[in-house]
Motif scaffolding. Structure first.
Motif, PDB file in Angstrom:
ATOM      1  N   MET A  10      43.490  30.091  38.250  1.00 49.23           N
ATOM      2  CA  MET A  10      42.399  30.975  38.637  1.00 49.23           C
ATOM      3  C   MET A  10      42.943  32.030  39.595  1.00 49.23           C
ATOM      4  SD  MET A  10      39.056  30.155  40.992  1.00 49.23           S
ATOM      5  CE  MET A  10      39.955  29.109  42.071  1.00 49.23           C
ATOM      6  N   THR A  11      42.595  33.254  39.326  1.00 51.70           N
ATOM      7  CA  THR A  11      42.972  34.357  40.201  1.00 51.70           C
ATOM      8  C   THR A  11      41.708  35.046  40.692  1.00 51.70           C
ATOM      9  OG1 THR A  11      44.989  34.703  38.921  1.00 51.70           O
ATOM     10  CG2 THR A  11      44.304  36.469  40.379  1.00 51.70           C
ATOM     11  N   ALA A  12      41.484  34.921  41.979  1.00 53.03           N
ATOM     12  CA  ALA A  12      40.296  35.551  42.574  1.00 53.03           C
ATOM     13  C   ALA A  12      40.541  37.050  42.743  1.00 53.03           C
ATOM     14  CB  ALA A  12      39.996  34.931  43.930  1.00 53.03           C
ATOM     15  N   PRO A  13      39.473  37.849  42.645  1.00 50.19           N
ATOM     16  CA  PRO A  13      39.642  39.280  42.891  1.00 50.19           C
ATOM     17  C   PRO A  13      39.966  39.540  44.360  1.00 50.19           C
ATOM     18  CG  PRO A  13      37.325  38.738  42.586  1.00 50.19           C
ATOM     19  CD  PRO A  13      38.100  37.495  42.317  1.00 50.19           C
ATOM     20  N   ASP A  14      40.652  40.620  44.611  1.00 47.87           N
ATOM     21  CA  ASP A  14      41.009  41.005  45.975  1.00 47.87           C
ATOM     22  C   ASP A  14      39.730  41.242  46.773  1.00 47.87           C
ATOM     23  OD1 ASP A  14      41.692  42.537  48.290  1.00 47.87           O
ATOM     24  OD2 ASP A  14      43.530  43.180  47.290  1.00 47.87           O
ATOM     25  N   PRO A  15      39.579  40.586  47.928  1.00 44.14           N
ATOM     26  CA  PRO A  15      38.369  40.755  48.739  1.00 44.14           C
ATOM     27  C   PRO A  15      38.102  42.209  49.141  1.00 44.14           C
ATOM     28  CG  PRO A  15      39.696  38.953  49.600  1.00 44.14           C
ATOM     29  CD  PRO A  15      40.494  39.617  48.517  1.00 44.14           C
ATOM     30  N   ARG A  16      39.162  43.001  49.275  1.00 45.55           N
ATOM     31  CA  ARG A  16      38.972  44.423  49.597  1.00 45.55           C
ATOM     32  C   ARG A  16      38.284  45.147  48.442  1.00 45.55           C
ATOM     33  NH1 ARG A  16      45.054  45.650  50.900  1.00 45.55           N
ATOM     34  NH2 ARG A  16      45.102  44.373  49.044  1.00 45.55           N
ATOM     35  N   LEU A  17      38.555  44.707  47.223  1.00 47.37           N
ATOM     36  CA  LEU A  17      37.910  45.294  46.052  1.00 47.37           C
ATOM     37  C   LEU A  17      36.458  44.846  45.949  1.00 47.37           C
ATOM     38  CD1 LEU A  17      37.913  46.815  43.344  1.00 47.37           C
ATOM     39  CD2 LEU A  17      38.772  44.708  42.295  1.00 47.37           C
ATOM     40  N   THR A  18      36.210  43.555  46.091  1.00 44.77           N
ATOM     41  CA  THR A  18      34.839  43.060  45.946  1.00 44.77           C
ATOM     42  C   THR A  18      33.916  43.607  47.023  1.00 44.77           C
ATOM     43  OG1 THR A  18      35.371  41.001  47.109  1.00 44.77           O
ATOM     44  CG2 THR A  18      35.490  40.959  44.715  1.00 44.77           C
ATOM     45  N   ALA A  19      34.473  43.968  48.170  1.00 45.87           N
ATOM     46  CA  ALA A  19      33.648  44.565  49.234  1.00 45.87           C
ATOM     47  C   ALA A  19      33.092  45.917  48.807  1.00 45.87           C
ATOM     48  CB  ALA A  19      34.459  44.701  50.506  1.00 45.87           C
ATOM     49  N   LEU A  20      33.751  46.575  47.853  1.00 46.90           N
ATOM     50  CA  LEU A  20      33.323  47.896  47.390  1.00 46.90           C
ATOM     51  C   LEU A  20      32.426  47.846  46.157  1.00 46.90           C
ATOM     52  CD1 LEU A  20      36.772  49.704  47.648  1.00 46.90           C
ATOM     53  CD2 LEU A  20      34.880  49.818  49.279  1.00 46.90           C
ATOM     54  N   LEU A  21      32.456  46.723  45.433  1.00 47.09           N
ATOM     55  CA  LEU A  21      31.726  46.623  44.171  1.00 47.09           C
ATOM     56  C   LEU A  21      30.264  46.233  44.353  1.00 47.09           C
ATOM     57  CD1 LEU A  21      34.366  44.697  42.049  1.00 47.09           C
ATOM     58  CD2 LEU A  21      33.857  47.147  42.014  1.00 47.09           C
ATOM     59  N   VAL A  22      29.436  46.705  43.425  1.00 46.96           N
ATOM     60  CA  VAL A  22      28.038  46.284  43.356  1.00 46.96           C
ATOM     61  C   VAL A  22      27.730  45.932  41.906  1.00 46.96           C
ATOM     62  CG1 VAL A  22      27.247  47.661  45.318  1.00 46.96           C
ATOM     63  CG2 VAL A  22      27.160  48.620  43.019  1.00 46.96           C
ATOM     64  N   CYS A  23      26.683  45.170  41.701  1.00 44.85           N
ATOM     65  CA  CYS A  23      26.247  44.816  40.356  1.00 44.85           C
ATOM     66  C   CYS A  23      25.835  46.101  39.625  1.00 44.85           C
ATOM     67  CB  CYS A  23      25.070  43.851  40.431  1.00 44.85           C
ATOM     68  SG  CYS A  23      24.343  43.467  38.816  1.00 44.85           S
ATOM     69  N   PRO A  24      26.330  46.318  38.410  1.00 44.40           N
ATOM     70  CA  PRO A  24      25.967  47.536  37.688  1.00 44.40           C
ATOM     71  C   PRO A  24      24.517  47.562  37.213  1.00 44.40           C
ATOM     72  CG  PRO A  24      27.441  46.182  36.383  1.00 44.40           C
ATOM     73  CD  PRO A  24      27.336  45.544  37.714  1.00 44.40           C
ATOM     74  N   VAL A  25      23.842  46.425  37.238  1.00 45.14           N
ATOM     75  CA  VAL A  25      22.440  46.364  36.811  1.00 45.14           C
ATOM     76  C   VAL A  25      21.496  46.509  37.998  1.00 45.14           C
ATOM     77  CG1 VAL A  25      20.671  44.905  35.725  1.00 45.14           C
ATOM     78  CG2 VAL A  25      23.004  44.942  34.801  1.00 45.14           C
ATOM     79  N   THR A  26      21.722  45.712  39.055  1.00 43.70           N
ATOM     80  CA  THR A  26      20.790  45.671  40.185  1.00 43.70           C
ATOM     81  C   THR A  26      21.253  46.473  41.398  1.00 43.70           C
ATOM     82  OG1 THR A  26      21.806  43.698  41.149  1.00 43.70           O
ATOM     83  CG2 THR A  26      20.055  43.351  39.504  1.00 43.70           C
ATOM     84  N   ARG A  27      22.525  46.845  41.413  1.00 41.61           N
ATOM     85  CA  ARG A  27      23.133  47.568  42.541  1.00 41.61           C
ATOM     86  C   ARG A  27      23.196  46.729  43.818  1.00 41.61           C
ATOM     87  NH1 ARG A  27      25.301  50.558  39.125  1.00 41.61           N
ATOM     88  NH2 ARG A  27      24.230  52.374  38.359  1.00 41.61           N
ATOM     89  N   SER A  28      23.129  45.403  43.657  1.00 46.02           N
ATOM     90  CA  SER A  28      23.220  44.522  44.824  1.00 46.02           C
ATOM     91  C   SER A  28      24.669  44.066  45.023  1.00 46.02           C
ATOM     92  CB  SER A  28      22.293  43.314  44.660  1.00 46.02           C
ATOM     93  OG  SER A  28      22.657  42.558  43.528  1.00 46.02           O
TER      94      SER A  28
END
Length: 65
Positions: free
Chosen positions: A1-19
């Protein structure tokens, strides 16, 4: 399992709900806070395109904003 970089996930939002998205290491998905929509993570890369078909995460509210 490779988790996404936390610096990346801090910038991402759900493309449907924007949460905000939170990584679930057991299921290897990013889960949208509030809606429970789950987006797969493959080799550390979040799959946020429509054909990734989000699904509701277990135990998380199904209400959409």
């Amino acid at each position: 399992m490779t988790a996404p970089d936390p610096r990346l996930t801090a910038l991402l939002v759900c493309p449907v709900t924007r949460s905000r998205l939170v990584f679930d290491p057991e299921r290897e998905v990013l889960v949208a806070v509030g809606s429970g929509l789950a987006w797969p993570v493959v080799d550390g890369i979040p799959q946020l395109l429509p054909h990734s078909r989000p699904e509701a995460a277990e135990g998380i509210s199904q209400a959409h904003p």
